[in-house]
Enzyme design. Structure first.
Site, PDB file in Angstrom:
ATOM      1  N   GLU A 127      32.452 -43.147  36.267  1.00  0.00           N
ATOM      2  CA  GLU A 127      32.962 -42.099  37.142  1.00  0.00           C
ATOM      3  C   GLU A 127      31.830 -41.117  37.480  1.00  0.00           C
ATOM      4  O   GLU A 127      31.571 -40.835  38.636  1.00  0.00           O
ATOM      5  CB  GLU A 127      34.119 -41.367  36.463  1.00  0.00           C
ATOM      6  N   ARG A 165      25.824 -38.503  28.832  1.00  0.00           N
ATOM      7  CA  ARG A 165      27.265 -38.717  28.720  1.00  0.00           C
ATOM      8  C   ARG A 165      27.759 -39.447  29.968  1.00  0.00           C
ATOM      9  O   ARG A 165      27.496 -39.015  31.094  1.00  0.00           O
ATOM     10  CB  ARG A 165      27.976 -37.377  28.559  1.00  0.00           C
ATOM     11  N   SER A 213      39.642 -35.321  13.081  1.00  0.00           N
ATOM     12  CA  SER A 213      39.973 -34.243  14.011  1.00  0.00           C
ATOM     13  C   SER A 213      40.725 -34.742  15.231  1.00  0.00           C
ATOM     14  O   SER A 213      41.395 -33.981  15.923  1.00  0.00           O
ATOM     15  CB  SER A 213      38.695 -33.548  14.477  1.00  0.00           C
ATOM     16  N   HIS A 215      29.604 -44.049  20.987  1.00  0.00           N
ATOM     17  CA  HIS A 215      28.226 -43.582  20.980  1.00  0.00           C
ATOM     18  C   HIS A 215      27.267 -44.763  20.867  1.00  0.00           C
ATOM     19  O   HIS A 215      27.440 -45.642  20.019  1.00  0.00           O
ATOM     20  CB  HIS A 215      27.981 -42.624  19.811  1.00  0.00           C
ATOM     21  N   GLU A 234      20.854 -40.581  22.732  1.00  0.00           N
ATOM     22  CA  GLU A 234      22.246 -40.936  22.472  1.00  0.00           C
ATOM     23  C   GLU A 234      23.022 -40.970  23.787  1.00  0.00           C
ATOM     24  O   GLU A 234      22.999 -40.008  24.554  1.00  0.00           O
ATOM     25  CB  GLU A 234      22.898 -39.932  21.526  1.00  0.00           C
TER      26      GLU A 234
END
Length: 206
Positions: free
Chosen positions: A39, A76, A113, A119, A138
């Site tokens: 995206e 990301r 959490s 990753h 990363e």
């Protein structure tokens, strides 16, 4: 130029190159009239203060930062559907200009959490005036729903330093379950969504 600028220079170069290359994957899908698993792409280099704090917390010496800290350069990749994550991972695995060092699946192995993301730690070669420098970077791959939750959790983490009040902790876990449910529901209508996107894309081009 100070020592930190010199040290971080290849990382800054890497994130710019990686953004271009990963956005190129998205463009290739679009050119071939295929729904892109990507995206959008964002990237950053970790701030110096964050590097210092993490090095101290994890007992990483400054001489060992290149090898001991894998997320100084961070990329990301956001996608619409959970299944897209596997497609992106496979695309990265096929590339010759980067090497996967480690994979961390926080989707199958969701954190306590509620955090969910995939990753990929890569070794990436950067060319500078002195030759080639190999750095670790990363790549985080997640859906828009996962990213929304992670962004909110990250903001709250600054306020509470990870020590959430029980009520906040429970609400975050509830929200994570809701985000996961949203991803599951969207996966069920994936084909319909992609067909609609193709229709609007053709209409816009006309």
């Amino acid at each position: 130029m100070d020592e930190w600028d010199v040290f971080l220079s290849p990382y800054r170069q890497a994130v710019e190159e990686l953004k271009i290359k990963l956005k190129g994957i998205r463009k290739d899908y679009q050119i071939n009239r295929m729904s892109s698993p990507i995206e959008f792409v964002t990237a950053r280099v970790k701030p110096v203060q964050s590097i210092i704090e993490k090095a101290s917390k994890n007992n990483i010496s400054y001489d060992n930062l290149r090898e001991g800290m894998y997320d100084i350069a961070g990329v990301r990749i956001m996608c619409q559907f959970v299944d897209d994550i596997e497609i992106i991972r496979d695309q990265i695995k096929k590339r010759k200009d980067m090497r996967i060092v480690e994979e961390r699946d926080y989707i199958t192995n969701t954190k306590e959490s509620g955090y969910r993301s995939y990753h990929i730690i890569i070794e990436y070669p950067v060319e500078d005036i002195d030759g080639q420098v190999k750095i670790l970077a990363e790549i985080q791959v997640r859906t828009l729903a996962m990213n929304f939750w992670a962004t909110i959790e990250h903001t709250l983490n600054y306020k509470y330093s990870g020590e959430y009040p029980e009520e906040i902790k429970e609400r975050l876990q509830t929200a994570a379950e809701a985000a996961n449910k949203l991803d599951q529901e969207m996966s069920l209508i994936r084909e319909e969504v992609q067909e609609a996107q193709k229709f609007f894309s053709k209409k816009r081009n006309l």
